[in-house]
Scaffold this active site. Sequence first.
Site, mmCIF file in Angstrom:
data_model
loop_
_atom_site.group_PDB
_atom_site.id
_atom_site.type_symbol
_atom_site.label_atom_id
_atom_site.label_comp_id
_atom_site.label_asym_id
_atom_site.label_seq_id
_atom_site.Cartn_x
_atom_site.Cartn_y
_atom_site.Cartn_z
ATOM 1 N N CYS A 262 14.120 11.291 4.418
ATOM 2 C CA CYS A 262 14.276 10.986 5.846
ATOM 3 C C CYS A 262 15.688 11.258 6.335
ATOM 4 C CB CYS A 262 13.906 9.536 6.095
ATOM 5 S SG CYS A 262 14.818 8.413 5.031
ATOM 6 N N LYS B 120 0.850 -1.185 0.000
ATOM 7 C CA LYS B 120 0.000 0.000 0.000
ATOM 8 C C LYS B 120 0.892 1.243 0.000
ATOM 9 C CE LYS B 120 -1.661 2.896 2.774
ATOM 10 N NZ LYS B 120 -1.646 4.147 1.992
ATOM 11 N N GLU C 90 11.146 1.818 9.363
ATOM 12 C CA GLU C 90 12.068 2.918 9.048
ATOM 13 C C GLU C 90 11.262 4.196 9.223
ATOM 14 O OE1 GLU C 90 13.594 1.778 5.186
ATOM 15 O OE2 GLU C 90 15.032 0.441 6.123
ATOM 16 N N GLU D 139 10.681 16.929 13.725
ATOM 17 C CA GLU D 139 10.973 16.713 12.305
ATOM 18 C C GLU D 139 10.069 17.633 11.471
ATOM 19 O OE1 GLU D 139 9.509 13.095 10.327
ATOM 20 O OE2 GLU D 139 11.508 12.850 9.471
HETATM 21 P P1 NDP Z 1 3.056 8.509 7.155
HETATM 22 O O1 NDP Z 1 3.447 7.764 8.366
HETATM 23 O O2 NDP Z 1 2.019 9.558 7.275
HETATM 24 O O3 NDP Z 1 2.540 7.528 6.026
HETATM 25 C C1 NDP Z 1 3.291 6.431 5.564
HETATM 26 C C2 NDP Z 1 2.346 5.363 5.045
HETATM 27 O O4 NDP Z 1 1.571 4.828 6.125
HETATM 28 C C3 NDP Z 1 1.341 5.897 4.040
HETATM 29 O O5 NDP Z 1 1.115 4.894 3.063
HETATM 30 C C4 NDP Z 1 0.137 6.123 4.914
HETATM 31 O O6 NDP Z 1 -1.061 6.187 4.213
HETATM 32 C C5 NDP Z 1 0.197 4.925 5.830
HETATM 33 N N1 NDP Z 1 -0.546 5.062 7.078
HETATM 34 C C6 NDP Z 1 -0.889 6.196 7.746
HETATM 35 N N2 NDP Z 1 -1.556 5.896 8.894
HETATM 36 C C7 NDP Z 1 -1.640 4.537 8.955
HETATM 37 C C8 NDP Z 1 -2.204 3.601 9.891
HETATM 38 N N3 NDP Z 1 -2.802 4.007 11.012
HETATM 39 N N4 NDP Z 1 -2.089 2.285 9.621
HETATM 40 C C9 NDP Z 1 -1.451 1.857 8.512
HETATM 41 N N5 NDP Z 1 -0.924 2.684 7.583
HETATM 42 C C10 NDP Z 1 -0.995 4.005 7.799
HETATM 43 O O7 NDP Z 1 4.414 9.096 6.549
HETATM 44 P P2 NDP Z 1 4.551 10.127 5.349
HETATM 45 O O8 NDP Z 1 3.908 9.525 4.139
HETATM 46 O O9 NDP Z 1 4.133 11.469 5.813
HETATM 47 O O10 NDP Z 1 6.125 10.085 5.089
HETATM 48 C C11 NDP Z 1 7.029 10.944 5.702
HETATM 49 C C12 NDP Z 1 7.659 10.277 6.916
HETATM 50 O O11 NDP Z 1 8.361 9.109 6.518
HETATM 51 C C13 NDP Z 1 8.675 11.144 7.611
HETATM 52 O O12 NDP Z 1 8.512 11.038 9.006
HETATM 53 C C14 NDP Z 1 10.001 10.518 7.215
HETATM 54 O O13 NDP Z 1 11.050 10.763 8.108
HETATM 55 C C15 NDP Z 1 9.637 9.076 7.143
HETATM 56 N N6 NDP Z 1 10.609 8.363 6.316
HETATM 57 C C16 NDP Z 1 11.510 7.532 6.915
HETATM 58 C C17 NDP Z 1 12.488 6.894 6.160
HETATM 59 C C18 NDP Z 1 13.484 5.972 6.793
HETATM 60 O O14 NDP Z 1 14.121 5.221 6.063
HETATM 61 N N7 NDP Z 1 13.672 5.992 8.093
HETATM 62 C C19 NDP Z 1 12.576 7.095 4.715
HETATM 63 C C20 NDP Z 1 11.579 7.985 4.192
HETATM 64 C C21 NDP Z 1 10.622 8.587 4.980
HETATM 65 P P3 NDP Z 1 -1.580 7.600 3.610
HETATM 66 O O15 NDP Z 1 -0.515 8.615 3.782
HETATM 67 O O16 NDP Z 1 -1.832 7.258 2.220
HETATM 68 O O17 NDP Z 1 -2.779 7.941 4.412
#
Ligand code: NDP
Length: 475
Positions: A287, A177, A253, A379
Amino acid sequence: MASPVRHYVGGGFDASGVPFPLVDPVTGSAVGEVPQASREVVDRAVRAAREALRGPWAAWSPAERSRLLHRIADGIERRFEEFVTAECADTGKPRELASTVDIPRAVANFRSYADLLAGRSERSWHTTTPDGRGALNYTVHKPLGVVAVISPWNLPLLLLTWKVAPALATGNTVVAKPSELTPGTACLLAEVMAEAQVPAGVFNLVHGTGADAAGQWLTEHPGVDAIAFTGESSTGTAIMRAAAARLAPVSFELGGKNAGLVFADADLEQAVEGTLRSAFTHSGQVCLCTERVYVQRPVFDEFAAALAAGAKELSGYGPMVSAAHRDKVLGHLARATADGDVLAGGGVPHFGDERDGGFWVEPTVLAGLPEDHPAVRDEIFGPVVHLAPFDTEEEALTLANASPYGLAATVWTGDVSRAHRVAPALDVGIAWVNTWNLRDLRTPFGGVKASGIGREGGDHSLDFFSEPMNVCVKL
Ligand code: NDP
């Protein structure tokens, strides 16, 4: 004309579900629709993945899976330009970035696991250990089963394939997803999977939002055996809670508030150029980006002036991914610019064309904020970096480590002994010395504290995505 956004379940495409708009971050206009997967679609995807586990896929050898991963990589390369166009359309990122980083890395993700598998014969993958006491022990590496891969919007294809490739390499089946903001390249990947003759149900894709929707339903699904997630730390907490109910393993991650340390003995030109890259690549929406830079006092003014001048000259950067994310970044900036010094940027650029409807933020350099200010502590995930001075190495380490996050850090120094003293003393998963984001895909990748659980990359991913089982035979 881009393909419509569709789910891919059991080897078939399906566009069912209530549509919500897909918005171009460059202009802010609606450019398409994404179908929100219903519970029925999510259930069907998990069922298809489970059935595929019982099918011929279970008997595929590592060599066959290795060849499959290469076919998928070939398929992405064949449609390279389409992938670049789709990634840029969804994220607004410059074409240069997508064509040199995102899409080539997705190809490399499949090839690196294909190569790892090819290097393991059936025998070495299933190791034997005679114990000398009249018994033969051997280890069988089994897949975990059905793996949910949930990925964010910043590097959509790169981060999705970073987990899908090792999951397939180890014989799992996947329900993916992606973020609902960036579904385009995941859809193309599903087409490539079909073209590469991935058996039906081995790779499934559902679209939709996270909370109370496809993301959450997947994490709570009793048919999902493990969850690999990249995204915000708070989302990680919600997913861990869901996984805890059935003790499903997770690999996380998560977020970061990465520090850069610039010592007075560093090559300042290199440190400025590296920090411009580490702070402003993809407008700070990576990230690994640096959001806090601590500079040794004798070179603070020189470094700050050069970094600010460099930030003002930046052009060809992209927008924030969405209006909501732009508003979050601007909220931080409103407080930070009132409380501290703005050395560069601080607002919204004006173009005088359709981009003025998009989600843009200027590359911003701040200074003079206290360490507990939200812009220094939280962040931001935008083009915003804060500079603060330090005097001693000890103080630099204390400042860098005083964060709930621990993903990455960068050390700029010309002193080899200092480099080897400071880098391992940082509470992070990855420390770079005199560079940033130089990656070898076999190395452990992940964060400590609120930045993640577990390590991925090379053998570390193969370990997470498989279950070693010991068989002991009395002779
Ligand atoms: P989110 O946590 O908002 O979303 C990530 C994914 O999780 C999306 O597909 C989202 O769906 C889904 N999601 C949201 N809520 C839920 C839930 N309750 N249950 C299951 N799935 C859920 O992150 P962002 O998309 O805003 O990405 C940015 C973040 O990712 C930053 O914090 C960044 O630091 C981190 N990141 C970390 C990396 C690493 O390697 N450590 C690399 C890249 C990013 P949807 O958004 O479609 O609602």
